[in-house]
Design a protein around this motif. Sequence first.
Motif, PDB file in Angstrom:
ATOM      1  N   THR A 168      -8.522   0.529   3.571  1.00 20.08           N
ATOM      2  CA  THR A 168      -8.787   1.095   2.642  1.00 20.08           C
ATOM      3  C   THR A 168      -8.556   0.718   0.852  1.00 20.08           C
ATOM      4  N   ASP A 169      -7.746   2.170   0.970  1.00 15.08           N
ATOM      5  CA  ASP A 169      -7.177   1.529  -0.514  1.00 15.08           C
ATOM      6  C   ASP A 169      -7.162   0.486  -1.347  1.00 15.08           C
ATOM      7  N   GLY A 170      -6.305  -0.935  -0.288  1.00  7.20           N
ATOM      8  CA  GLY A 170      -6.406  -1.986  -0.541  1.00  7.20           C
ATOM      9  C   GLY A 170      -4.988  -2.960  -0.066  1.00  7.20           C
ATOM     10  N   TYR A 171      -4.252  -3.858  -0.179  1.00  8.36           N
ATOM     11  CA  TYR A 171      -3.624  -4.828   0.114  1.00  8.36           C
ATOM     12  C   TYR A 171      -2.007  -3.510   0.183  1.00  8.36           C
ATOM     13  N   VAL A 172      -1.145  -3.877   1.542  1.00  7.31           N
ATOM     14  CA  VAL A 172       0.388  -3.164   1.219  1.00  7.31           C
ATOM     15  C   VAL A 172       0.781  -4.073   1.281  1.00  7.31           C
ATOM     16  N   THR A 173       1.774  -3.134  -0.465  1.00  2.00           N
ATOM     17  CA  THR A 173       2.652  -4.116  -0.381  1.00  2.00           C
ATOM     18  C   THR A 173       3.940  -3.301  -0.028  1.00  2.00           C
ATOM     19  N   GLY A 174       3.989  -2.643   0.111  1.00  2.00           N
ATOM     20  CA  GLY A 174       5.275  -1.396   0.666  1.00  2.00           C
ATOM     21  C   GLY A 174       5.125  -0.229   1.414  1.00  2.00           C
ATOM     22  N   LEU A 175       6.055  -0.343   2.764  1.00  2.00           N
ATOM     23  CA  LEU A 175       6.356   0.402   3.516  1.00  2.00           C
ATOM     24  C   LEU A 175       6.920   1.754   3.068  1.00  2.00           C
ATOM     25  N   ALA A 176       7.064   3.041   3.343  1.00  2.00           N
ATOM     26  CA  ALA A 176       8.241   3.612   2.654  1.00  2.00           C
ATOM     27  C   ALA A 176       8.880   4.638   4.259  1.00  2.00           C
ATOM     28  N   LEU A 177      10.081   4.665   4.168  1.00  2.00           N
ATOM     29  CA  LEU A 177      10.378   4.865   5.141  1.00  2.00           C
ATOM     30  C   LEU A 177      11.682   6.167   5.625  1.00  2.00           C
ATOM     31  N   ASN A 178      11.124   7.037   5.819  1.00  2.00           N
ATOM     32  CA  ASN A 178      12.297   7.948   5.713  1.00  2.00           C
ATOM     33  C   ASN A 178      13.861   7.618   7.222  1.00  2.00           C
ATOM     34  N   GLU A 179      14.601   8.706   7.487  1.00  2.00           N
ATOM     35  CA  GLU A 179      16.363   8.883   7.311  1.00  2.00           C
ATOM     36  C   GLU A 179      16.071   7.703   9.051  1.00  2.00           C
ATOM     37  N   ASP A 180      14.862   8.249   9.722  1.00  2.00           N
ATOM     38  CA  ASP A 180      14.917   7.914  11.369  1.00  2.00           C
ATOM     39  C   ASP A 180      14.113   6.365  10.752  1.00  2.00           C
ATOM     40  N   ASN A 181      14.362   5.775  10.099  1.00  2.00           N
ATOM     41  CA  ASN A 181      12.803   3.795   9.368  1.00  2.00           C
ATOM     42  C   ASN A 181      11.862   5.006  10.316  1.00  2.00           C
ATOM     43  N   GLU A 182      10.413   6.503  10.066  1.00  2.00           N
ATOM     44  CA  GLU A 182       9.289   6.518  10.451  1.00  2.00           C
ATOM     45  C   GLU A 182       8.847   6.521   9.366  1.00  2.00           C
ATOM     46  N   ILE A 183       7.508   5.710   9.460  1.00  2.00           N
ATOM     47  CA  ILE A 183       6.681   5.488   8.251  1.00  2.00           C
ATOM     48  C   ILE A 183       6.230   6.621   7.381  1.00  2.00           C
ATOM     49  N   ILE A 184       7.013   7.309   6.253  1.00  2.00           N
ATOM     50  CA  ILE A 184       6.253   8.411   5.403  1.00  2.00           C
ATOM     51  C   ILE A 184       4.924   8.112   4.273  1.00  2.00           C
ATOM     52  N   GLY A 185       4.421   7.277   3.809  1.00  2.00           N
ATOM     53  CA  GLY A 185       3.465   6.687   2.882  1.00  2.00           C
ATOM     54  C   GLY A 185       3.689   5.025   3.039  1.00  2.00           C
ATOM     55  N   TYR A 186       2.938   4.748   1.979  1.00  2.00           N
ATOM     56  CA  TYR A 186       2.964   2.909   1.457  1.00  2.00           C
ATOM     57  C   TYR A 186       2.416   3.002  -0.062  1.00  2.00           C
ATOM     58  N   LYS A 187       2.522   1.608  -0.427  1.00  2.00           N
ATOM     59  CA  LYS A 187       2.816   1.415  -1.481  1.00  2.00           C
ATOM     60  C   LYS A 187       1.071   0.229  -1.402  1.00  2.00           C
ATOM     61  N   PHE A 188       0.504   0.316  -2.406  1.00  2.00           N
ATOM     62  CA  PHE A 188      -0.518  -0.748  -2.515  1.00  2.00           C
ATOM     63  C   PHE A 188      -0.945  -1.579  -3.004  1.00  2.00           C
ATOM     64  N   VAL A 189      -1.873  -2.329  -4.001  1.00  2.00           N
ATOM     65  CA  VAL A 189      -2.646  -3.210  -4.680  1.00  2.00           C
ATOM     66  C   VAL A 189      -3.995  -3.063  -4.230  1.00  2.00           C
ATOM     67  N   ASN A 190      -4.945  -2.307  -5.188  1.00  2.00           N
ATOM     68  CA  ASN A 190      -6.673  -2.549  -5.306  1.00  2.00           C
ATOM     69  C   ASN A 190      -6.830  -3.827  -5.615  1.00  2.00           C
ATOM     70  N   PHE A 191      -7.168  -5.009  -5.302  1.00  2.00           N
ATOM     71  CA  PHE A 191      -7.739  -6.034  -5.113  1.00  2.00           C
ATOM     72  C   PHE A 191      -9.068  -6.425  -6.306  1.00  2.00           C
ATOM     73  N   GLY A 192      -9.714  -5.143  -5.218  1.00  2.00           N
ATOM     74  CA  GLY A 192     -11.026  -4.517  -6.812  1.00  2.00           C
ATOM     75  C   GLY A 192     -10.775  -4.369  -8.003  1.00  2.00           C
ATOM     76  N   LYS A 193     -10.196  -3.929  -8.339  1.00  2.00           N
ATOM     77  CA  LYS A 193      -9.782  -3.202  -9.740  1.00  2.00           C
ATOM     78  C   LYS A 193      -9.009  -4.187  -9.824  1.00  2.00           C
ATOM     79  N   MET A 194      -7.925  -4.818  -9.426  1.00  2.00           N
ATOM     80  CA  MET A 194      -7.264  -5.819 -10.043  1.00  2.00           C
ATOM     81  C   MET A 194      -8.231  -6.848 -10.576  1.00  2.00           C
ATOM     82  N   MET A 195      -9.396  -7.106  -9.990  1.00  2.00           N
ATOM     83  CA  MET A 195     -10.110  -8.079 -10.429  1.00  2.00           C
ATOM     84  C   MET A 195     -10.763  -7.679 -11.392  1.00  2.00           C
TER      85      MET A 195
END
Length: 230
Positions: A168-195
């Motif tokens: 819902t936040d937006g298009y995911v541009t990057g997955l944040a991984l820890n030392e065990d390669n587990e997802i601990i967050g993500y980066k995104f761009v909100n296309f609605g705001k961008m437009m």
Amino acid sequence: MIYSHEVETMCPIAQGVAHGAAPIPEEAKWVKAKEIKDISGFTHGIGWCAPQQGTCKLTLNVKEGVIQEALVETIGCSGMTHSAAMASEILPGRTILEALNTDLVCDAINTAMRELFLQIVYGRSQSAFSEGGLVVGAGLEDLGKGLRSQVGTMYGTLAKGPRYLEMTDGYVTGLALNEDNEIIGYKFVNFGKMMDFIKAGDDANTAFEKAQGQYGRVDDAVKIVDPRKE
């Protein structure tokens, strides 16, 4: 009216108790619905096509039996978007009975209309206990920022694990991984705001940067991976 001989020869017997329709909740009133114009309500429903390749979320705002507002959201099939465009023109102004018996082009949208009809005529609407119901325009409140549908798109394999593609936040541009390669967050761009930024005069690159955000422990990540390439 034509009656069979057997019915014509029957002696008449009074029906006795006949209380009529049971009252249903409509916009903070109890209504004994006898005609289509007795129905009001705001509600949502989900429909699907026969091969279950796509689905539709349909939102209707009905006042005195007539559809005043329709939000048609589809996912899973490219042709559904064109059908949704047609349905958004067809639905407003029709009674719910007309809409139920109108070809809304896509089976998923037709099925959603059927499900909504059942909810509304039985008094199972979101606005059942809201005095005066919901204003026309309430359907837009179901959308995310920038008037975009709230979509979640995720993919995963046993071999390579999960990929977050859109939140819902937006298009995911990057997955944040820890030392065990587990997802601990993500980066995104909100296309609605961008437009919105672009329409306000920003160039595309500036708008892209301003519309970015992150969720979770991105700052603690060992590495950031592109979910579509890595």
